[in-house]
Enzyme design. Structure first.
Site, PDB file in Angstrom:
ATOM      1  N   ARG A   1     -28.749   2.666 -18.020  1.00 49.83           N
ATOM      2  CA  ARG A   1     -29.592   2.117 -19.070  1.00 49.83           C
ATOM      3  C   ARG A   1     -30.678   3.107 -19.489  1.00 49.83           C
ATOM      4  NH1 ARG A   1     -34.339  -0.773 -19.420  1.00 49.83           N
ATOM      5  NH2 ARG A   1     -34.400  -2.190 -21.190  1.00 49.83           N
TER       6      ARG A   1
ATOM      7  N   CYS B   1     -33.426 -20.194  36.340  1.00 50.80           N
ATOM      8  CA  CYS B   1     -34.535 -19.665  35.535  1.00 50.80           C
ATOM      9  C   CYS B   1     -35.173 -20.835  34.780  1.00 50.80           C
ATOM     10  CB  CYS B   1     -34.020 -18.619  34.546  1.00 50.80           C
ATOM     11  SG  CYS B   1     -35.241 -18.165  33.287  1.00 50.80           S
TER      12      CYS B   1
ATOM     13  N   CYS C   1     -30.185 -13.076  31.249  1.00 51.80           N
ATOM     14  CA  CYS C   1     -30.785 -13.462  32.523  1.00 51.80           C
ATOM     15  C   CYS C   1     -29.701 -14.302  33.195  1.00 51.80           C
ATOM     16  CB  CYS C   1     -32.031 -14.311  32.282  1.00 51.80           C
ATOM     17  SG  CYS C   1     -32.547 -15.229  33.758  1.00 51.80           S
TER      18      CYS C   1
ATOM     19  N   CYS D   1     -36.085 -10.486  33.443  1.00 49.92           N
ATOM     20  CA  CYS D   1     -36.311 -11.686  32.645  1.00 49.92           C
ATOM     21  C   CYS D   1     -37.803 -11.987  32.609  1.00 49.92           C
ATOM     22  CB  CYS D   1     -35.547 -12.869  33.235  1.00 49.92           C
ATOM     23  SG  CYS D   1     -36.019 -14.432  32.463  1.00 49.92           S
TER      24      CYS D   1
ATOM     25  N   LYS E   1     -26.891 -13.904 -12.697  1.00 54.03           N
ATOM     26  CA  LYS E   1     -27.690 -12.710 -12.976  1.00 54.03           C
ATOM     27  C   LYS E   1     -27.470 -11.759 -11.808  1.00 54.03           C
ATOM     28  CE  LYS E   1     -32.410 -11.148 -13.890  1.00 54.03           C
ATOM     29  NZ  LYS E   1     -31.980  -9.771 -13.969  1.00 54.03           N
TER      30      LYS E   1
ATOM     31  N   GLU F   1     -24.487 -17.790 -16.795  1.00 55.44           N
ATOM     32  CA  GLU F   1     -23.840 -16.684 -16.090  1.00 55.44           C
ATOM     33  C   GLU F   1     -24.687 -16.253 -14.904  1.00 55.44           C
ATOM     34  OE1 GLU F   1     -22.897 -13.547 -18.925  1.00 55.44           O
ATOM     35  OE2 GLU F   1     -22.739 -15.042 -20.517  1.00 55.44           O
TER      36      GLU F   1
ATOM     37  N   CYS G   1     -38.426 -15.383  34.775  1.00 51.33           N
ATOM     38  CA  CYS G   1     -38.169 -15.564  36.209  1.00 51.33           C
ATOM     39  C   CYS G   1     -38.095 -14.243  36.953  1.00 51.33           C
ATOM     40  CB  CYS G   1     -36.889 -16.381  36.419  1.00 51.33           C
ATOM     41  SG  CYS G   1     -35.407 -15.475  35.954  1.00 51.33           S
TER      42      CYS G   1
ATOM     43  N   TYR H   1     -20.309  -8.044 -18.781  1.00 53.01           N
ATOM     44  CA  TYR H   1     -20.677  -9.321 -19.387  1.00 53.01           C
ATOM     45  C   TYR H   1     -20.953  -9.305 -20.882  1.00 53.01           C
ATOM     46  CZ  TYR H   1     -25.138  -7.268 -18.017  1.00 53.01           C
ATOM     47  OH  TYR H   1     -26.166  -6.403 -17.801  1.00 53.01           O
TER      48      TYR H   1
ATOM     49  N   ASP I   1       0.837  -1.195   0.000  1.00 50.20           N
ATOM     50  CA  ASP I   1       0.000   0.000   0.000  1.00 50.20           C
ATOM     51  C   ASP I   1       0.874   1.248   0.000  1.00 50.20           C
ATOM     52  OD1 ASP I   1      -2.003  -1.789   0.132  1.00 50.20           O
ATOM     53  OD2 ASP I   1      -2.783  -1.162   2.096  1.00 50.20           O
ATOM     54  N   ALA I   2       1.973   1.181   0.742  1.00 45.45           N
ATOM     55  CA  ALA I   2       2.848   2.351   0.867  1.00 45.45           C
ATOM     56  C   ALA I   2       3.490   2.683  -0.490  1.00 45.45           C
ATOM     57  CB  ALA I   2       3.924   2.093   1.906  1.00 45.45           C
ATOM     58  N   GLU I   3       3.955   1.641  -1.195  1.00 49.02           N
ATOM     59  CA  GLU I   3       4.549   1.880  -2.517  1.00 49.02           C
ATOM     60  C   GLU I   3       3.514   2.497  -3.452  1.00 49.02           C
ATOM     61  OE1 GLU I   3       7.195  -1.530  -4.103  1.00 49.02           O
ATOM     62  OE2 GLU I   3       6.145  -2.339  -2.350  1.00 49.02           O
TER      63      GLU I   3
ATOM     64  N   LYS J   1     -27.464 -18.009 -22.056  1.00 51.18           N
ATOM     65  CA  LYS J   1     -27.319 -17.325 -23.342  1.00 51.18           C
ATOM     66  C   LYS J   1     -26.913 -18.311 -24.428  1.00 51.18           C
ATOM     67  CE  LYS J   1     -25.805 -13.138 -20.975  1.00 51.18           C
ATOM     68  NZ  LYS J   1     -24.715 -12.189 -20.704  1.00 51.18           N
TER      69      LYS J   1
ATOM     70  N   GLU K   1     -22.807  -4.579 -14.974  1.00 51.69           N
ATOM     71  CA  GLU K   1     -23.698  -4.338 -13.845  1.00 51.69           C
ATOM     72  C   GLU K   1     -22.894  -3.708 -12.701  1.00 51.69           C
ATOM     73  OE1 GLU K   1     -26.652  -5.483 -14.859  1.00 51.69           O
ATOM     74  OE2 GLU K   1     -27.865  -5.672 -13.036  1.00 51.69           O
TER      75      GLU K   1
ATOM     76  N   LYS L   1     -35.123 -16.928 -13.054  1.00 51.92           N
ATOM     77  CA  LYS L   1     -35.181 -16.164 -11.802  1.00 51.92           C
ATOM     78  C   LYS L   1     -35.330 -17.093 -10.609  1.00 51.92           C
ATOM     79  CE  LYS L   1     -36.466 -12.096 -11.707  1.00 51.92           C
ATOM     80  NZ  LYS L   1     -36.281 -10.677 -11.891  1.00 51.92           N
TER      81      LYS L   1
ATOM     82  N   ASP M   1     -27.547  -8.836  -9.285  1.00 50.85           N
ATOM     83  CA  ASP M   1     -28.654  -8.003  -8.835  1.00 50.85           C
ATOM     84  C   ASP M   1     -28.139  -6.584  -8.622  1.00 50.85           C
ATOM     85  OD1 ASP M   1     -31.124  -7.241  -8.072  1.00 50.85           O
ATOM     86  OD2 ASP M   1     -31.111  -8.269  -6.134  1.00 50.85           O
TER      87      ASP M   1
ATOM     88  N   SER N   1     -33.341  -5.856 -22.654  1.00 46.40           N
ATOM     89  CA  SER N   1     -33.628  -6.466 -21.362  1.00 46.40           C
ATOM     90  C   SER N   1     -33.645  -7.985 -21.552  1.00 46.40           C
ATOM     91  CB  SER N   1     -34.973  -5.930 -20.889  1.00 46.40           C
ATOM     92  OG  SER N   1     -35.191  -6.348 -19.583  1.00 46.40           O
ATOM     93  N   LEU N   2     -34.230  -8.716 -20.637  1.00 48.57           N
ATOM     94  CA  LEU N   2     -34.270 -10.176 -20.753  1.00 48.57           C
ATOM     95  C   LEU N   2     -35.662 -10.669 -20.421  1.00 48.57           C
ATOM     96  CD1 LEU N   2     -31.061 -11.240 -18.767  1.00 48.57           C
ATOM     97  CD2 LEU N   2     -31.413 -11.501 -21.211  1.00 48.57           C
TER      98      LEU N   2
HETATM   99  S1  IVH Z   1     -27.445  -9.931 -20.559  1.00 50.26           S
HETATM  100  C1  IVH Z   1     -29.076  -8.571 -24.424  1.00 50.26           C
HETATM  101  N1  IVH Z   1     -26.201 -10.920 -18.482  1.00 50.26           N
HETATM  102  O1  IVH Z   1     -30.552  -8.345 -15.870  1.00 50.26           O
HETATM  103  C2  IVH Z   1     -28.371  -8.868 -23.153  1.00 50.26           C
HETATM  104  N2  IVH Z   1     -27.883  -9.293 -18.124  1.00 50.26           N
HETATM  105  O2  IVH Z   1     -33.448  -8.707 -16.146  1.00 50.26           O
HETATM  106  C3  IVH Z   1     -29.213  -8.574 -21.994  1.00 50.26           C
HETATM  107  N3  IVH Z   1     -28.215  -8.700 -15.767  1.00 50.26           N
HETATM  108  O3  IVH Z   1     -31.105  -5.492 -17.782  1.00 50.26           O
HETATM  109  C4  IVH Z   1     -28.505  -8.596 -20.717  1.00 50.26           C
HETATM  110  N4  IVH Z   1     -26.666 -10.040 -14.972  1.00 50.26           N
HETATM  111  O4  IVH Z   1     -29.048  -5.469 -16.258  1.00 50.26           O
HETATM  112  C5  IVH Z   1     -27.143 -10.080 -18.910  1.00 50.26           C
HETATM  113  N5  IVH Z   1     -25.006 -11.853 -16.735  1.00 50.26           N
HETATM  114  C6  IVH Z   1     -25.936 -11.008 -17.168  1.00 50.26           C
HETATM  115  C7  IVH Z   1     -26.675 -10.197 -16.298  1.00 50.26           C
HETATM  116  C8  IVH Z   1     -27.663  -9.350 -16.814  1.00 50.26           C
HETATM  117  C9  IVH Z   1     -27.582  -9.148 -14.662  1.00 50.26           C
HETATM  118  C10 IVH Z   1     -29.300  -7.714 -15.757  1.00 50.26           C
HETATM  119  C11 IVH Z   1     -29.240  -6.703 -16.867  1.00 50.26           C
HETATM  120  C12 IVH Z   1     -30.612  -6.751 -17.494  1.00 50.26           C
HETATM  121  C13 IVH Z   1     -31.427  -7.434 -16.456  1.00 50.26           C
HETATM  122  C14 IVH Z   1     -32.617  -8.139 -17.102  1.00 50.26           C
END
Ligand code: IVH
Length: 671
Positions: free
Chosen positions: A136, A434, A429, A411, A115, A113, A414, A229, A32-34, A293, A177, A317, A117, A81-82
């Protein structure tokens, strides 16, 4: 000036390599120091020559207050989106629909992969330099949050991070993300509590708040992370497979999910899902599912998009782990050690497949720090097997009718005034008689993890205490048929079975008995270590804290607690009763061949020529020696075999003699 220019470039390159190794790979190259020294040198150069500041300079991660209103930016390509799947059937239907749209005979392979959050982020690199970061938004237009994104240490300001990687395209747009790693989110909340600030209830919302700060110095103080991703747009890049895309992103120095995987068929993917569900809680980051995917990107293009969802990917999900509900009341429970724990009685809520109507509030400090009140709308979390817990109140939903939660003064079972030992977060307690404590202790004493007495359920424990037949756990050994037969539901057969089971339990091994005593911090693993090191209750009772803390797994605090347990007259009385009842208080005598190695401590490392490590350990112990896991100044010898680990180096550093297997065998012969 040329010198300054060159030096600044050199410093930027070094710092960026160091950061990548530190934050992304978790394998620091410099202290860390360097790092700080180089960073400060660059800062000084830039202060003197502001024209040297580049957008990829690590100093730009500190944030600045220069941000005006968010600029809107139009995305290079729609940020899609998905669609969601919730079952195996949904996944099969998804694949079948896709296969119908593709030439017959097509075989699809997939990536799997996490997902994440978190929040979508879109990053643009021009000639390798991060020039724009956008949220987005509505998928077409997002907010530009570049200065805030620059504060995130895992996001490269310049790619590739490794000089040996291929150069990036002139323009590269990637998607990922933003989120808090679980440990960073906990630390952030700990800091909020220390500063008497409200805690963040939800990591995703908190990450969103941090990302949208107008003053990026605030974002800089929040430990956000990122995972990348996919490539949204890459001039001249020809990528055929999602799996290659992930690899390329990783090679360029982007943080990617180590856990992502590639499988030849959907059935393989489906088989993996239960594993992901159970691994969910062990990951460093929160996920709300997995993303599957289609690997072949030309097929993904051919499949196209429905609305905003590409057909080539689907989100599977997982059930939610959090839900909002009302806190109706607080129930106070007292455990066998006297610890008083508040738990929430909740308006029942369906969460992760079960109905939850109570959840732990941990302790009164927690309740106070989070300002949880009766009547609040609260967030309840149930992660896997963990007991549901109240994450915090929804302050915006308050009506003013809520009531504060105070620790009880006495308590509830008791009526003894409660105590709070110095430094403890819990109130206790401290009345060993008790009835609730005795009930919990006996219930534990007979349970499967302890003496395992069959047919001795909680209801039986309760009845026996209520009828005054037992006052502590040792009393169970003096129960008689005459006492039990008059009780409701205790027929002759049942009574005989129970008495037989109690009699059998007297000869459980010492480690079981030690576990059953319920000494705070002594579970079955520690109990076994204690029974091996000091194989009788008498030895343990007379052991000094120093002796106890030399036992594998026993730290100083635990040693003190065990020592104190054996000093309590009530416990000594219980032990006496157990001894007179004929319960095991001695360990099994272990075979001892000689005392040749008495007083010597060994550490083993590497592969030995003839003995296995276990055999060598047993041999040393049977001659009175001790084997420990790590080398210290107290180690007498380090026994080294082939391909030794760092323990051999440590031994050399500390001047601990290194011996071979034949040296050991020689020692045994010579003595
Ligand atoms: S792929 C066309 N990969 O989930 C590609 N999305 O519910 C679309 N998300 O809006 C996204 N992990 O923000 C992809 N490994 C992952 C992800 C991911 C989280 C999110 C992403 C998307 C949302 C859809």
């Amino acid at each position: 000036m040329v010198d300054a220019l060159q030096r600044a470039a050199q410093l930027r390159a070094l710092l960026s390599t160091y950061s990548y190794h530190y934050y992304v790979l978790s394998q620091p190259l410099a202290s860390d120091a360097e790092f700080d020294a180089l960073y400060n040198e660059l800062r000084a150069l830039e202060v003197e020559h502001p024209e040297l500041i580049t957008p990829d300079s690590p100093t730009q991660r500190a944030g600045s207050d220069l941000t005006e209103e968010w600029q809107k930016v139009r995305h290079a390509a729609p940020i899609l989106s998905l669609s969601n799947a919730y079952s195996e059937e949904d996944l099969h239907a998804w694949e079948e629909r896709n296969l119908r749209l593709l030439p017959s005979g097509t075989q699809l392979d997939y990536t799997l992969e996490p997902k994440f959050d978190g929040l979508t982020i879109v990053l643009t690199y021009e000639n390798g330099i991060l020039t724009q970061a956008a949220t987005r938004g509505n998928g077409e237009v997002g907010d530009e949050v570049t200065p805030n994104i620059r504060t995130i240490r895992t996001i490269p300001l310049r790619i590739p991070v490794h000089p040996e990687s291929p150069p990036p395209p002139a323009r590269l747009v990637v998607r990922g993300e933003i989120l808090y790693l679980k440990r960073d989110f906990e630390a952030l909340n700990q800091r909020q509590i220390e500063q008497e600030q409200p805690v963040f209830i939800n990591a995703r919302n908190a990450a969103s708040g941090a990302l949208k700060q107008k003053d990026s110095r605030i974002t800089a103080a929040r430990p956000l992370s990122a995972f990348i991703y996919s490539v949204v747009d890459g001039e001249g890049l020809t990528l055929d497979r999602q799996w290659d895309m992930l690899e390329m992103l990783r090679d360029m120095g982007f943080p990617t999910a180590r856990e992502a995987a590639h499988f030849p068929t959907l059935s393989d993917i489906i088989q993996q899902i239960p594993m992901w569900e159970s691994r969910r809680n062990a990951l460093d980051y929160e996920i709300d599912g997995v993303v599957i995917k289609v690997n072949d990107l030309s097929m993904v293009r051919e499949l196209g998009v429905v609305g905003k969802d590409p057909r080539g990917a689907v989100a599977y999900k997982f059930p939610a782990q959090e839900a909002a509900t009302r806190l109706l009341d607080v129930v106070v429970s007292v455990g066998r050690t006297g610890r008083i724990v508040p738990s929430a009685s909740l308006d029942p809520v369906f969460l992760g497949g079960v109905t939850v109507s109570s959840a732990t509030l941990h302790n009164y400090d927690y309740v106070k720090a989070l300002d949880i009140r009766i009547g609040d709308q609260v967030i309840v979390k149930r992660a896997g097997d963990v007991i549901p817990n109240v994450v915090g109140p929804l302050l915006a939903a308050r009506t003013g009718e809520e009531r504060a939660i105070e620790p009880p003064a006495r308590c509830p079972f008791c009526d003894t005034p409660v105590v709070r030992p110095e430094g403890a977060v819990d109130v206790f307690c401290d009345n060993v008689y008790c009835p609730e404590r005795v009930y919990r202790q006996v219930e534990f004493f007979v349970s499967r993890g302890a003496l395992d007495i069959e047919g001795f359920g909680s209801q039986t424990v309760k009845t026996l205490i209520d009828k005054g037949l037992i006052k502590d756990e040792a009393d169970i050994f003096s129960l008689t048929a005459d006492q039990l037969l008059p009780l409701d539901g205790f027929a002759e057969k049942k009574v005989q079975k129970l008495l037989d089971a109690i009699a059998t339990a007297k000869s459980r091994p010492l480690e079981r008995v030690l576990t059953a005593l319920g000494i705070d911090g002594v579970g079955s693993t520690i109990a076994t270590a204690l029974a091996n090191a000091l194989p009788s209750v008498d030895l343990l009772e007379n052991a000094e804290p120093e002796t106890l803390s030399s036992i594998e797994g026993v730290g100083e605090i635990l040693a003190q607690s065990i020592y104190a347990w054996f000093r309590d007259p009530y416990h000594l009385q219980v032990l006496d009763k157990l001894r007179s009842a004929g319960v095991t208080t001695q360990g099994m005598a272990r075979e001892k061949s000689s005392d040749a190695l008495a007083g010597l401590t060994f550490v083993l490392t590497g592969t030995l020529p003839t003995l296995s490590r276990d055999e060598a350990g047993a041999l040393i112990e049977s001659h009175g020696g001790k084997v420990t896991g790590s080398v210290s100044k107290k180690t007498s010898y380090v026994l080294v075999g082939d391909s030794p680990g760092s323990k051999a180096e440590k031994a050399a550093q500390l001047n601990v003699p290194i011996i071979s297997e034949s040296d050991l065998l020689g020692m045994l012969e010579n003595r």
